[in-house]
Scaffold this active site. Structure first.
Site, PDB file in Angstrom:
ATOM      1  N   ASP A   4       0.851  -1.161  -0.024  1.00 25.45           N
ATOM      2  CA  ASP A   4       0.158   0.111   0.125  1.00 25.45           C
ATOM      3  C   ASP A   4       0.895   1.283   0.092  1.00 25.45           C
ATOM      4  OD1 ASP A   4      -2.811   1.183   0.526  1.00 25.45           O
ATOM      5  OD2 ASP A   4      -1.589   2.096   2.172  1.00 25.45           O
TER       6      ASP A   4
ATOM      7  N   GLU B 140       1.362  -0.692  -5.282  1.00 26.27           N
ATOM      8  CA  GLU B 140       0.528   0.468  -5.579  1.00 26.27           C
ATOM      9  C   GLU B 140       1.342   1.623  -5.812  1.00 26.27           C
ATOM     10  OE1 GLU B 140      -3.267   3.435  -3.907  1.00 26.27           O
ATOM     11  OE2 GLU B 140      -1.331   2.567  -2.454  1.00 26.27           O
TER      12      GLU B 140
HETATM   13  C1  GLC Z   1      -3.749   3.321  -0.539  1.00 25.54           C
HETATM   14  C2  GLC Z   1      -4.991   2.741  -0.368  1.00 25.54           C
HETATM   15  C3  GLC Z   1      -6.103   3.941   0.094  1.00 25.54           C
HETATM   16  C4  GLC Z   1      -5.583   4.444   1.426  1.00 25.54           C
HETATM   17  C5  GLC Z   1      -4.420   4.894   1.455  1.00 25.54           C
HETATM   18  C6  GLC Z   1      -3.659   5.031   2.682  1.00 25.54           C
HETATM   19  O1  GLC Z   1      -3.728   4.444  -1.208  1.00 25.54           O
HETATM   20  O2  GLC Z   1      -5.231   2.081  -1.391  1.00 25.54           O
HETATM   21  O3  GLC Z   1      -7.408   3.244   0.246  1.00 25.54           O
HETATM   22  O4  GLC Z   1      -6.588   5.045   1.802  1.00 25.54           O
HETATM   23  O5  GLC Z   1      -3.319   3.996   0.663  1.00 25.54           O
HETATM   24  O6  GLC Z   1      -3.594   3.768   3.413  1.00 25.54           O
END
Ligand code: GLC
Length: 573
Positions: free
Chosen positions: A230, A292
């Site tokens: 993440d 991500e």
């Molecule tokens: C990532 C997740 C998102 C979350 C953020 C903070 O972007 O996909 O849903 O709010 O991280 O953890």
């Protein structure tokens, strides 16, 4: 790189089982491909998939109940959005214990059952790993916040302000306003890239890496197939805490735009990725690291695979799926970049997730949405990339945002209302059937987010029965991608590259079998011709494998006739 013995992979998988002793393989000619190279990875937002106990919130047992649906669809792995104990400020992305299950989703025994039932069906589980920050209720942070001299103080980013009431610098939270929160108890500020309840870990402290890697081992030992990392580009911030450059204009929260240069995609992150890869490589079964990775361009994305291919196997390519414009030329360029500029590493395409308005709404024109959704599916599954889907994408679920601020659940929707309505709209319950609550929860339950009224016609039960449904398109395409050597493993070459109305490409298997894919990106009918002589393809005839409803079966290379937003997939013979 693209022509490997897939049947052997299948056989090895059957003999050894998931997580068994399949040797670590690099995707090189002559070796077995790792499983993730051809995988379809399906993101489940656990709150919203299936409620098995009637509390209106989806849970692990609900997911287990639906594994057969996923199997039938052709899913190879599930990415589970966070299920760890959490105060749920950011619906699980604020973790207060990395080695347990939040009771609202079930128990560790339920998780183990999901893993085991998945394994029976050859469906792997990928955990979401929130490594940039913890919850402010995590014991690490509670200790860190207790005293300036606490041994865990330096596990987070604490600093003095510039002056009374003034934060250390101008950095902003992705979720609005200053990224620093004042702590009156110890008279310092702490940094939070996301909500104030999500303090950033200090990855410059080796103890943090050791602790987090212990967490990874905990889940790897259980047999999970890998991790989705993440918000990983924001792991490091400038050590000198220099201000970011102020750009013109303001964002949805009314804050000045900043250039992000001191808090995003800092080079230090790559050493952590290499360290982490060593951990996952020490386990059998080709465990995978997915990132991500929202990045500015393909050159930045390339870096995340590692100079020596020793970082992530699958950083997400957001260049393709989040182009947000149905433009044939732009898709051609971006797909070609993924083909040629990643140094033979494997691209991962994604069009939908729990943070963005659904592709249905981002690409749809309001009149031809189903036809356009077939194009999106074809871009996702007809290219050479590993494919990542989000629950309901296969049905054409739409983003349905709240209409009143008092109904908003995602805090950014409250902070940014009405410009930013938050992410509730793309997190609505899965639409299984036409019964009250769409089969997501018993009729007596109140789902945590309302079920959109579209569930009466857009649902699994109805779409499974209709040959022309979007679900049926996905099922057929996924099957073709698995079974047809050209679509499974074949090379990809763009065709008719000056045509800005129709995007076409050729997939060619090592044995010479060739498949032509043609997508009409316009609202007008189009007719296109192909000369494949320079592609080493001798066939002159076309045999349809899959085509948009209502299309003529008899197409030829000299004339492929497409309806508005039509798609044709045919074997050249
Ligand atoms: C990532 C997740 C998102 C979350 C953020 C903070 O972007 O996909 O849903 O709010 O991280 O953890």
């Amino acid at each position: 790189m693209r022509r490997l013995a897939t049947s052997l992979v299948v056989l090895a998988g059957i003999i050894l089982g998931l997580g068994g002793a399949v040797a670590q393989t690099q995707a090189k000619p002559g070796k077995l491909d790792p499983w993730w190279k051809h995988a379809l990875i399906y993101e489940i937002y656990p709150r919203s998939f299936q409620d098995s106990n009637g509390d209106g919130v989806g849970d692990l047992n609900g997911i287990t109940q639906r594994l057969d649906y996923l199997k039938e669809l052709g899913v190879d792995a599930i990415w589970l959005s966070p299920i760890y104990p959490s105060p749920q400020v950011d619906f699980g992305y604020d973790v207060s214990n990395y080695e347990a299950i939040d009771p609202q989703y079930g128990t560790m025994a339920d998780f183990d059952r999901l893993l085991a039932e998945g394994k029976k069906r050859n469906i792997r589980i990928i955990m979401d790993m929130v490594m940039n920050h913890t919850s402010d209720k995590h014991p690490w942070f509670i200790e860190s916040a207790s005293l300036k001299t606490n041994p865990k103080r330096d596990w987070y980013i604490w600093r003095d302000g510039k002056g009374p009431g003034e934060p250390p610098n101008n950095w902003q939270s992705t979720f609005g306003h200053s990224a620093w929160k004042w702590d009156p108890k110890t008279s310092q500020w702490y940094y939070h890239r996301f909500y104030a309840e999500q303090p950033d870990l200090n990855w410059r402290n080796p103890a943090v890496e050791r602790a987090m890697f212990g967490v990874y081992r905990f889940w790897l030992n259980k047999g999970v197939a890998g991790f989705r990392l993440d918000a990983v580009p924001t792991l490091f911030e400038d050590a000198q805490l220099r201000d970011e450059k102020v750009l013109p204009g303001t964002n949805a929260y009314g804050d000045p735009n900043l250039d992000d240069s001191m808090t995003n995609n800092l080079p230090e992150v790559h050493q952590v990725m290499r360290d982490l890869r060593k951990v996952t490589n020490s386990y059998p079964g080709n465990r995978v690291l997915i990132g991500e990775t929202y990045l500015p361009d393909i050159a930045e994305l390339r870096k995340w695979y590692g100079a020596d291919h020793d970082e992530l196997q699958l950083p997400m390519d957001m260049q393709v799926g989040f182009l947000n414009k149905l433009d044939a030329e732009m898709f051609r360029t971006r797909i070609d970049q993924a083909e040629h500029d990643l140094d033979d590493d494997q691209p991962l395409f994604v069009f939908d997730n729990h943070d963005n308005v659904r592709s249905w709404n981002r690409y749809g024109d309001g009149n031809h949405n189903t036809a356009i959704a077939r194009i999106i599916a074809t871009l996702l599954l007809g290219t050479r990339a590993t494919a990542m889907m989000y629950y309901g994408e296969e049905l054409g679920m739409t983003t349905t945002p709240p209409t009143r601020v008092e109904d908003v659940r995602d805090p950014i929707g409250k902070i940014g209302w009405p410009k930013e309505k938050g992410r509730d709209g793309e997190r609505t319950p899965m639409q299984w059937d036409g019964s009250p609550n769409a089969g997501f929860a018993p009729a007596s339950a109140t789902p945590w987010l309302p079920v959109p009224s579209s569930y009466k016609t857009v649902n699994v039960a109805i779409e499974s029965r209709e040959d022309d449904s979007l679900l049926s398109w996905y099922q057929q395409l996924i099957k073709l991608r698995r079974d047809h050597p050209a679509l499974h493993d074949g090379t990809l070459t763009m065709l008719n590259v000056n045509d800005n109305n129709v995007l076409s490409w050729l997939r060619k298997a090592p044995d010479g079998q060739a498949v032509l894919i043609v997508c009409n990106f316009t609202a007008q009918p189009q007719t296109v011709a192909f000369d494949l002589s320079s592609q080493g393809v001798s066939g002159r005839q076309l045999k349809a494998l899959l085509q948009s409803p209502g299309m003529d079966e008899s197409q030829s290379l000299s004339s492929v006739k497409l309806p508005p937003y039509g798609v044709y997939i045919g074997q050249v013979q």
